[in-house]
Write a protein that holds these residues in place. Structure first.
Motif, PDB file in Angstrom:
ATOM      1  N   ARG A   1       9.271  42.228 100.560  1.00  0.00           N
ATOM      2  CA  ARG A   1       8.889  42.098  99.666  1.00  0.00           C
ATOM      3  C   ARG A   1      10.203  41.982  98.421  1.00  0.00           C
ATOM      4  NH1 ARG A   1       4.516  41.463  96.743  1.00  0.00           N
ATOM      5  NH2 ARG A   1       5.836  41.874  95.078  1.00  0.00           N
TER       6      ARG A   1
ATOM      7  N   SER B   1      10.456  38.992  91.287  1.00  0.00           N
ATOM      8  CA  SER B   1       9.858  39.143  92.345  1.00  0.00           C
ATOM      9  C   SER B   1       9.365  38.516  93.366  1.00  0.00           C
ATOM     10  CB  SER B   1       8.432  40.538  91.693  1.00  0.00           C
ATOM     11  OG  SER B   1       9.411  41.523  90.846  1.00  0.00           O
TER      12      SER B   1
ATOM     13  N   ASP C   1      11.201  43.129  94.488  1.00  0.00           N
ATOM     14  CA  ASP C   1      10.977  43.960  93.770  1.00  0.00           C
ATOM     15  C   ASP C   1      11.845  43.922  92.352  1.00  0.00           C
ATOM     16  OD1 ASP C   1       7.864  44.581  94.433  1.00  0.00           O
ATOM     17  OD2 ASP C   1       8.776  45.799  95.269  1.00  0.00           O
ATOM     18  N   ASN C   2      11.385  43.304  91.482  1.00  0.00           N
ATOM     19  CA  ASN C   2      12.570  43.094  89.643  1.00  0.00           C
ATOM     20  C   ASN C   2      13.966  42.974  90.715  1.00  0.00           C
ATOM     21  OD1 ASN C   2      10.103  42.909  88.420  1.00  0.00           O
ATOM     22  ND2 ASN C   2      10.618  45.113  88.975  1.00  0.00           N
TER      23      ASN C   2
END
Length: 542
Positions: free
Chosen positions: A3, A21, A5-6
């Motif tokens: 992942r 993201s 994220d931001n």
């Protein structure tokens, strides 16, 4: 499983990502797309842990192994290709190397007195090698290399003697043999011929781990991925579906945004007109004020960012005679290797021949013979009357003068063409704005290929001989080239491993096989339908 994220990331002055993201689930196959320089390689490096985001986080499930294939191969020499591939898997390769050394020592007459110790050590090493399933690993390494078109000699030869393109394949084979739980493949299709490409496609379809890849090969991408992540303007957008689906969706959302933008512009114009008209009248003061406030609060719709894809327009080439190139009784050998024995082949006006054949079958040789870059050992190659040839060879890029800028290079080739005309030509081939001021020595492979292509097509030949013309080109330039060549009125003889290119542009197929040479009327698409295979040397249904 993976992942982002931001994440935000800046490279010097260039902002690559702003709070972007995305996620990849177990077993998902994802294509990464975006213009050159958008940050695809940076994204790979962040997932591989070679690079960190300035902000935000990259999280990877514990126990996930990642195999990362990049265009930057690094130093390889002093071992065989098989050993180099097994190297990527760790301790097994060290044991294999020691076994090879011990085997050499055991037959060395100068070391007879150490024989007992050597045999004992050999037993220990061999035992450990078997425990780690080393023999199966070597067999698998050979299978992967064979899939990537390596001959036995090439597998067992020194990896240091291989060309850059073959070293790329060794690096790719390493990752495939590793079978990591996630693979990051940056342009794996770049240096492969059609047979290897189709083998790799099969391999990746059956691979059970997660895959994130970039590729300029549309057919390859379409058949493997079921999700696309697009990098554009610092954000990551995920589309579920293959590349074709993504293109449709993208076009649709651009249309919607354009319509939304135009509606808002019309509304704003109307409001501003009202304010202008009545702002001097006391009687309308309150209305004018409320409208000014309303305008301040409106969130402006941005017009969609247009990807610049300029179409290249062919000037009509001069007409050639009906017989463009004629091969009669052509023999050609390199050393003891005979490539052609008595080849008879005729190219007529407006025919577009694509040449198919496994590695070493003589595809480039045929083009070189046609272009006069080499001569036959026996027989003749005759070029017809009024034929003006344009030959795009793999080494054409090396002939550019490194000190010239892109613009100077074009100007040298076409001294009588005006500035505007040449800027336009540069724009069609992806050099917009300041790009024309880049010196040739700093250009990437793709940029060099585009410049050579621009020079060749500007004052058009009526016979194009093209050896892997799409090798370094990105998707947008390829589309432009296919569209331009579809309008080309002359004759073509070409080799390409890009199936989209083959299908769109060929109307004849020349197939080189060990059993002989076959000619097919009809293009690549008909060839596939008739033979049941996408390339010679593959078994139907493979």
């Amino acid at each position: 499983m993976i992942r982002l994220d931001n994440i935000s990331k800046q490279n010097g002055h260039q902002i690559l990502f702003i709070e972007a993201s995305m996620g990849i689930q177990k077993g998902e196959k994802v294509g990464l797309v975006g213009p050159n320089g958008a940050g695809k390689t940076t994204l790979f490096r962040m997932i591989a842990g070679e690079n960190r985001p300035d902000d935000g986080q990259v999280s990877i499930d514990p126990g996930t192994t990642i195999g990362y294939f990049s265009q930057d191969v690094g130093e390889m020499k002093g071992q065989t290709a098989v050993a180099a591939v097994m190297d990527g898997v760790g301790p097994v390769s060290a044991l294999a190397a020691e076994m090879a050394e011990l085997e050499a020592a055991m037959v060395d007459p100068d070391r007879m007195d150490e024989m007992e110790a050597l045999i004992e050590r050999y037993g220990e090493v061999q035992h450990r090698f078997e425990e780690l399933d080393g023999y199966a690993l070597e067999a698998r390494a050979r299978e992967v290399l064979a899939g990537l078109s390596f001959s036995q000699e090439r597998m067992d030869g020194d990896v240091g003697a291989l060309s850059g393109g073959w070293k790329m394949r060794v690096a790719l084979a390493r990752i495939l043999l590793m079978r990591p739980s996630a693979m990051l493949l940056d342009e794996p299709s770049n240096h492969l011929d059609l047979e290897s490409l189709i083998w790799l496609e099969d391999f990746l379809k059956n691979y059970e781990g997660a895959l994130l890849m970039t590729s300029h090969d549309r057919a390859f991408m379409n058949r493997i991925v079921s999700k696309i992540v697009e990098i554009d303007g610092g954000t990551l957008t995920t589309y579920s579906g293959n590349y074709d689906f993504y293109e449709q969706q993208r076009a649709l959302s651009e249309e919607q945004r354009q319509a939304q933008f135009e509606r808002q512009q019309a509304m704003l114009a109307k409001e501003i007109k009202f304010i202008e008209r009545f702002k001097a009248r006391a009687s309308h003061a309150a209305q004018v004020q409320s409208r000014v406030k309303k305008l301040d609060k409106i969130e402006r719709v941005e017009p969609p960012r247009r990807r610049q894809a300029v179409q290249f327009e062919f000037k009509s080439p001069p007409r050639s005679g009906d017989d463009v190139a004629s091969f009669k009784g052509v023999h050609k050998s390199y050393g003891s290797q005979s490539i052609y024995t008595g080849l008879d082949f005729m190219v007529r006006r407006k025919e577009r021949w694509c040449i198919l054949g496994a590695n070493g079958a003589g595809k480039s040789t045929l083009l070189k013979l046609a272009a006069g870059a080499i001569t036959p050992d026996q027989g003749s190659v005759t070029i017809g009357s009024s034929v003006k040839m344009g030959y795009f060879a793999q080494h054409a890029m090396d002939l550019l003068d490194g000190d010239d800028t892109v613009f100077e290079s074009l100007e040298e080739s076409f001294p009588t063409a005006g500035q505007g005309v040449l800027r336009n030509l540069a724009g069609c081939f992806g050099f917009s704005g300041d790009d024309v001021e880049k010196p040739c020595r700093v250009l990437s492979g793709g940029e060099k290929a585009r410049l050579v292509m621009a020079k060749m097509l500007f004052d058009p030949p009526n016979f194009l001989v093209l050896d892997e013309p799409t090798n370094h080109l990105d998707m947008a330039t390829k589309e432009m080239l296919v569209a331009a060549l579809a309008e080309f009125e002359g004759t073509m003889l070409f080799v390409s491993h890009d199936r989209h290119f083959l299908a769109k542009l060929s109307n004849r197929v020349l197939e080189l096989t060990p059993e002989g040479i076959h000619q097919y009327n009809g293009g690549y698409t008909e060839y596939v339908a008739r033979t049941g295979q996408e390339a010679p040397g593959l078994h139907p249904g493979h």
